[in-house]
Design an enzyme around this catalytic site. Sequence first.
Site, PDB file in Angstrom:
ATOM      1  N   ALA A 143       0.842  -1.189   0.000  1.00 29.04           N
ATOM      2  CA  ALA A 143       0.000   0.000   0.000  1.00 29.04           C
ATOM      3  C   ALA A 143       0.880   1.242   0.000  1.00 29.04           C
ATOM      4  CB  ALA A 143      -0.911   0.009   1.226  1.00 29.04           C
ATOM      5  N   GLY A 202       0.110  -5.176   0.699  1.00 26.54           N
ATOM      6  CA  GLY A 202      -1.087  -5.170  -0.123  1.00 26.54           C
ATOM      7  C   GLY A 202      -0.899  -5.846  -1.458  1.00 26.54           C
ATOM      8  N   GLU A 234      -1.471  -9.421  -0.812  1.00 28.70           N
ATOM      9  CA  GLU A 234      -2.893  -9.620  -0.534  1.00 28.70           C
ATOM     10  C   GLU A 234      -3.722  -9.555  -1.818  1.00 28.70           C
ATOM     11  OE1 GLU A 234      -3.422  -7.909   3.966  1.00 28.70           O
ATOM     12  OE2 GLU A 234      -2.699  -6.504   2.442  1.00 28.70           O
ATOM     13  N   GLU A 258       3.990  -5.559   7.102  1.00 25.20           N
ATOM     14  CA  GLU A 258       3.307  -4.465   7.800  1.00 25.20           C
ATOM     15  C   GLU A 258       3.734  -4.327   9.260  1.00 25.20           C
ATOM     16  OE1 GLU A 258       0.342  -5.798   4.571  1.00 25.20           O
ATOM     17  OE2 GLU A 258       1.858  -6.716   5.864  1.00 25.20           O
TER      18      GLU A 258
END
Length: 257
Positions: free
Chosen positions: A65, A108, A111, A131
């Site tokens: 992200a 992300g 993911e 993260e």
Amino acid sequence: MPFNCIKTETRGRVGLITLDRPKALNAINAELVGELATALDGFESDDGVGAMVLTGSEKAFAAGADIKEMLAKEFVDVVRHDFIQPWECLSRCRKPIVAAVSGYALGGGCEIAMMCDIVLAADTARFGQPEILLGTFPGAGGTQRLPRAVGKAKAMEMVLTGRMMNAEEAERAGLVSRIVPAAELLDEAMKVAAKIAEQSLPSVMMAKESVDRAYQLTLDEGIRFERRLFQSTFATEDRREGMRAFADKRKPDFKNR
């Protein structure tokens, strides 16, 4: 329509989406997610598209992200606007999506790859959920999809330490379908998607839904769900054509109905 963060094209019956923020290693921000959702909706509604491929660059599928975008957010902001929820546009697609992962698929990016139906990895691919190194933890399904893919022990190590997994380990663990030389990755992903797109679309969509339900239902419930969908294919023209073609020793001519 023109996009700023992605590129799209159609090749035969395959819709190709390329994440295109090279300077940010395809970091995922709100604009990219919005464009991705629009592109997916377009391919979903296009009767000429039977499957999709999602890819990035040679260096990064998506390196996570966009931290700069997240930095200023506060608790009330992320709760009120349900931050991350729009990313689930991938998991809501009924047509199959093949992820072609080269380079980094972190946070992300990992993911998003797991939201796809088939993950092909270049031999250069690196997967991880780092993260925890930023004082938080995965919020787009990493703590839920990763254990289902690789098991609790390996997922727990990756989530709690931020350790990356190379392509060979990812294949052994079941995170990816198979490894492809980096130079051949996109071509192979397109071949896989094209093979899917040749099949009866109603049956492909039902098969995808049935496999996905295996992670949500008990075995008995899943078997019953599968059987009802299987039986429903006997109401389609494509099922009759497929079996007739097999009996006639010819290639089926599916009409997607």
